[in-house]
Scaffold this active site. Structure first.
Site, PDB file in Angstrom:
ATOM      1  CG  HIS A   1     -28.244 -21.889 -40.775  1.00  9.19           C
ATOM      2  ND1 HIS A   1     -26.914 -21.588 -40.861  1.00  9.19           N
ATOM      3  CD2 HIS A   1     -28.598 -21.565 -39.488  1.00  9.19           C
ATOM      4  CE1 HIS A   1     -26.481 -21.108 -39.701  1.00  9.19           C
ATOM      5  NE2 HIS A   1     -27.487 -21.088 -38.850  1.00  9.19           N
TER       6      HIS A   1
ATOM      7  CG  HIS B   1     -22.532 -16.715 -46.663  1.00  5.34           C
ATOM      8  ND1 HIS B   1     -22.718 -15.623 -45.853  1.00  5.34           N
ATOM      9  CD2 HIS B   1     -22.408 -17.788 -45.849  1.00  5.34           C
ATOM     10  CE1 HIS B   1     -22.696 -16.034 -44.596  1.00  5.34           C
ATOM     11  NE2 HIS B   1     -22.510 -17.334 -44.556  1.00  5.34           N
TER      12      HIS B   1
ATOM     13  CG  ASP C   1     -22.504 -25.729 -44.809  1.00  8.14           C
ATOM     14  OD1 ASP C   1     -21.995 -26.291 -43.842  1.00  8.14           O
ATOM     15  OD2 ASP C   1     -23.346 -24.822 -44.709  1.00  8.14           O
TER      16      ASP C   1
HETATM   17  N1  ACO Z   1     -27.241 -21.584 -56.502  1.00  9.29           N
HETATM   18  C1  ACO Z   1     -27.759 -20.882 -57.521  1.00  9.29           C
HETATM   19  N2  ACO Z   1     -28.160 -19.594 -57.441  1.00  9.29           N
HETATM   20  C2  ACO Z   1     -28.053 -19.026 -56.224  1.00  9.29           C
HETATM   21  C3  ACO Z   1     -27.524 -19.700 -55.105  1.00  9.29           C
HETATM   22  C4  ACO Z   1     -27.105 -21.044 -55.266  1.00  9.29           C
HETATM   23  N3  ACO Z   1     -26.604 -21.757 -54.280  1.00  9.29           N
HETATM   24  N4  ACO Z   1     -27.524 -18.863 -54.040  1.00  9.29           N
HETATM   25  C5  ACO Z   1     -28.039 -17.709 -54.472  1.00  9.29           C
HETATM   26  N5  ACO Z   1     -28.353 -17.798 -55.805  1.00  9.29           N
HETATM   27  C6  ACO Z   1     -28.882 -16.742 -56.662  1.00  9.29           C
HETATM   28  C7  ACO Z   1     -30.337 -16.426 -56.342  1.00  9.29           C
HETATM   29  O1  ACO Z   1     -31.204 -17.224 -57.103  1.00  9.29           O
HETATM   30  C8  ACO Z   1     -30.408 -14.966 -56.701  1.00  9.29           C
HETATM   31  O2  ACO Z   1     -30.473 -14.862 -58.090  1.00  9.29           O
HETATM   32  P1  ACO Z   1     -31.409 -13.730 -58.784  1.00  9.29           P
HETATM   33  O3  ACO Z   1     -30.880 -12.425 -58.270  1.00  9.29           O
HETATM   34  O4  ACO Z   1     -31.242 -13.932 -60.238  1.00  9.29           O
HETATM   35  O5  ACO Z   1     -32.811 -14.010 -58.299  1.00  9.29           O
HETATM   36  C9  ACO Z   1     -29.047 -14.420 -56.289  1.00  9.29           C
HETATM   37  O6  ACO Z   1     -28.147 -15.538 -56.378  1.00  9.29           O
HETATM   38  C10 ACO Z   1     -29.010 -13.829 -54.879  1.00  9.29           C
HETATM   39  O7  ACO Z   1     -29.345 -14.856 -53.964  1.00  9.29           O
HETATM   40  P2  ACO Z   1     -30.315 -14.686 -52.732  1.00  9.29           P
HETATM   41  O8  ACO Z   1     -31.223 -15.885 -52.642  1.00  9.29           O
HETATM   42  O9  ACO Z   1     -30.970 -13.346 -52.759  1.00  9.29           O
HETATM   43  O10 ACO Z   1     -29.286 -14.706 -51.531  1.00  9.29           O
HETATM   44  P3  ACO Z   1     -29.631 -14.849 -49.993  1.00  9.29           P
HETATM   45  O11 ACO Z   1     -28.639 -14.025 -49.289  1.00  9.29           O
HETATM   46  O12 ACO Z   1     -31.073 -14.591 -49.722  1.00  9.29           O
HETATM   47  O13 ACO Z   1     -29.378 -16.404 -49.681  1.00  9.29           O
HETATM   48  C11 ACO Z   1     -28.257 -18.425 -49.223  1.00  9.29           C
HETATM   49  C12 ACO Z   1     -28.188 -16.896 -49.208  1.00  9.29           C
HETATM   50  C13 ACO Z   1     -29.540 -18.908 -48.512  1.00  9.29           C
HETATM   51  C14 ACO Z   1     -27.067 -18.988 -48.467  1.00  9.29           C
HETATM   52  C15 ACO Z   1     -28.260 -18.893 -50.693  1.00  9.29           C
HETATM   53  O14 ACO Z   1     -27.069 -18.477 -51.331  1.00  9.29           O
HETATM   54  C16 ACO Z   1     -28.423 -20.398 -50.823  1.00  9.29           C
HETATM   55  O15 ACO Z   1     -29.551 -20.892 -50.836  1.00  9.29           O
HETATM   56  N6  ACO Z   1     -27.277 -21.184 -50.914  1.00  9.29           N
HETATM   57  C17 ACO Z   1     -27.351 -22.617 -50.971  1.00  9.29           C
HETATM   58  C18 ACO Z   1     -27.556 -23.189 -49.558  1.00  9.29           C
HETATM   59  C19 ACO Z   1     -26.288 -23.100 -48.719  1.00  9.29           C
HETATM   60  O16 ACO Z   1     -25.208 -23.444 -49.160  1.00  9.29           O
HETATM   61  N7  ACO Z   1     -26.456 -22.667 -47.461  1.00  9.29           N
HETATM   62  C20 ACO Z   1     -25.351 -22.566 -46.498  1.00  9.29           C
HETATM   63  C21 ACO Z   1     -25.090 -21.147 -46.127  1.00  9.29           C
HETATM   64  S1  ACO Z   1     -23.651 -21.029 -45.155  1.00  9.29           S
HETATM   65  C22 ACO Z   1     -24.054 -21.550 -43.663  1.00  9.29           C
HETATM   66  O17 ACO Z   1     -25.154 -21.513 -43.169  1.00  9.29           O
HETATM   67  C23 ACO Z   1     -23.006 -22.192 -42.869  1.00  9.29           C
END
Ligand code: ACO
Length: 498
Positions: free
Chosen positions: A309, A348, A404
């Site tokens: 987050h 996201h 971010d």
């Molecule tokens: N890099 C690589 N792969 C990713 C990323 C990433 N940053 N984010 C999601 N994926 C992939 C997952 O591995 C998943 O792949 P799969 O279907 O093959 O297993 C798919 O994309 C779907 O992702 P989920 O994890 O199901 O998405 P979720 O909605 O649960 O998570 C989150 C969202 C936590 C923001 C995630 O995208 C992440 O970890 N991003 C990096 C951290 C980040 O930038 N956070 C800031 C969010 S914005 C904020 O709070 C202001």
């Protein structure tokens, strides 16, 4: 005159027909605002099937499972709307792009909390109340000095919000009665006034607490919030007052650099709210048991701090430093695809296209770099951004840059230490938290404690076995026994004396 709908629209049957194949019974579930009430399903009961365990409670009604709240609406809100498929973000109906360009942080705060853009006298009242509540009791200095010299600023800030609550017994429902704030919904003016006073305090003191967490790390004395400055100018002033390596103020000026103060104001607008994000949900979850709002905000702070987050802006910079240069980007992306590395600042839960805030931030970044100089990490960031947006792995998963990805670069250029980045997210997000908390306290149907359910998959009822009668391998699998850990030298010395 209200809007006229065509007859067909009025007559549409707003319901869902569900057949329980276990019993053959049919149910009609009402649809409101394109949602179905989860509690309705509790009325769908069946006799336990051959594969059901007693803990499945089959006869007591169907449960709705939603791990991670992927599709559960936990509240009715009138504050912020996000259309994640189309990259739309609106506060109270106003597009974020217009607010970022034309408004100011405290005006947007008023909008989020009270629902409309303020008139001149309303804005002046709100601004003076917030700024008036900036100074903090002298005792709080001792609280900050109690931390170790290398304490993370988020540890300090999270604790500081809870600590702040200890000053205001009049804001504590445990002391004053549990309807202290909720009776405002029934038109009690004193309750409303009490609630707004705490809101002024929380927003006013957020910058002061954050600046104290910053200055204690620098070994510098604390600064009393100045007068005659905007919210963000005052914050920058408190952070860098009398700093010899002052990136934020123009030389010999007591006022922060106008371009940097404006940039921070825009960043604060962009971070002020984001509907049911993890930390706002935490504030509401905590607030639903009716503690004082300072404790609820402290809980929000803890939630925001995680790298998934608000900690992501810090994680982005650490990631860019570890990549080192644009030439290493392809190898890094391959490692991400093999799930050996994390691409922070991408993806996201809601946005399935670029986060609209990321475009605004990108522009702000250029304005800041024109003052501070260009960050060498920008080249790596650009290369990473461009390569990921062309790569099928990220395209097919609809992973695009979030807010971010760029904000950390701006904070770094402005001279903030990396571990302070989440603090810069918390300060504006306090506004979103209190807007949601206030809305919940004013709910005409009252506040319901947020108490979700679980699907219990553990052992069924079994009898206690005395220690001497337990035999064989107890449990197999990861995490099924306490880890064996190495103790520090100190513990060893203590042990050897025994
Ligand atoms: N890099 C690589 N792969 C990713 C990323 C990433 N940053 N984010 C999601 N994926 C992939 C997952 O591995 C998943 O792949 P799969 O279907 O093959 O297993 C798919 O994309 C779907 O992702 P989920 O994890 O199901 O998405 P979720 O909605 O649960 O998570 C989150 C969202 C936590 C923001 C995630 O995208 C992440 O970890 N991003 C990096 C951290 C980040 O930038 N956070 C800031 C969010 S914005 C904020 O709070 C202001």
């Amino acid at each position: 005159m209200g809007k006229q709908f065509p007859a067909s629209k009025l007559e549409r049957d707003e319901s869902l027909r569900v057949v329980d194949n276990r019993t053959g019974k049919e149910y009609t579930v009402p649809i409101t605002h394109n949602s179905i009430p989860a509690n309705f399903f509790k009325g769908i009961r069946a006799a336990a099937g051959p594969n059901d365990r007693p803990e499945d409670e089959t006869e007591r009604g169907l449960r709705v499972a939603d791990r991670g709240f992927l599709n559960t609406a936990v509240i009715e809100s009138r504050i912020t709307y996000i259309d994640g498929d189309n990259g739309v973000l609106r506060y109270r109906g106003y597009p974020i792009e217009q607010l970022a360009e034309r408004s100011s942080f405290l005006e947007v705060s008023y909008l989020l909390i009270y629902g409309a853009l303020p008139g001149a006298s309303q804005l002046s009242h709100f601004t003076s109340e917030v700024l008036l509540h900036g100074p903090i009791h002298f005792d709080a200095e001792g609280f900050f000095r109690a931390f170790r010299y290398d304490a993370h600023p988020m540890s300090m800030l999270t604790s500081a919000f809870a600590y702040l609550g200890s000053y205001y017994g009049e804001a504590n429902p445990s002391l004053q009665g549990q309807d202290l704030f909720t009776k405002a919904a029934k038109g009690d003016p004193a309750a409303l006034q009490n609630m707004d006073r705490q809101i002024f305090r929380l927003i006013g003191k957020a910058t002061t607490l954050a600046a104290m967490a910053y200055r204690i790390r620098q070994g510098r004395d604390f600064v009393v919030p100045p007068t005659g400055m905007s919210y963000t100018e005052s914050f920058l002033y408190q952070l860098d007052h009398l700093s010899p390596t002052d990136h934020l103020s123009e030389l010999h000026s007591t006022k922060p650099h106008p371009v940097l103060a404006k940039a921070l104001d825009i960043l604060f607008i962009l971070h002020a709210d984001h509907e049911m994000n993890a930390s706002s949900t935490t504030v509401l979850q905590t607030g639903s048991s009716l503690p004082d709002p300072f404790s609820a905000v402290a809980a929000g702070c803890a939630s925001l701090y995680g790298p998934l987050h608000g900690g992501a802006n810090e994680a982005v910079i650490r990631m860019l430093i570890s990549i080192g240069s644009p030439k290493n980007v392809p190898a890094f992306l391959e490692a991400v695809k093999k799930r050996q590395k994390v691409l922070s600042g991408f993806g996201h839960r809601v946005y399935k296209t670029s986060d609209p805030r990321s475009f605004i931030i990108r522009k702000v970044a250029d304005e800041v770099f024109a003052v501070t100089g260009r960050d060498p990490l920008l080249d790596t960031a650009m290369a990473l951004h461009d390569a990921a947006l062309k790569d099928d792995y990220f395209v097919s998963r609809k992973l695009a840059p979030n807010v971010d990805f760029w904000s950390g670069l701006i904070y770094r250029a402005m001279g903030f230490p990396m571990d302070f980045f989440p603090v810069l997210f918390v300060v504006p997000r306090v506004v979103g938290w209190v807007a949601h908390w206030r809305q919940m306290m004013l709910s005409p149907s009252g506040v319901k404690i947020w108490r979700p359910r679980q699907l219990y998959l553990g052992p069924s009822a079994r009898d206690y076995v005395p220690l001497e009668e337990r035999t064989g391998t107890f449990q197999v699998g990861v995490g099924m026994e306490p880890s064996v850990i190495e103790h520090s030298g100190l513990a060893g010395k203590v042990r050897s004396k025994l």
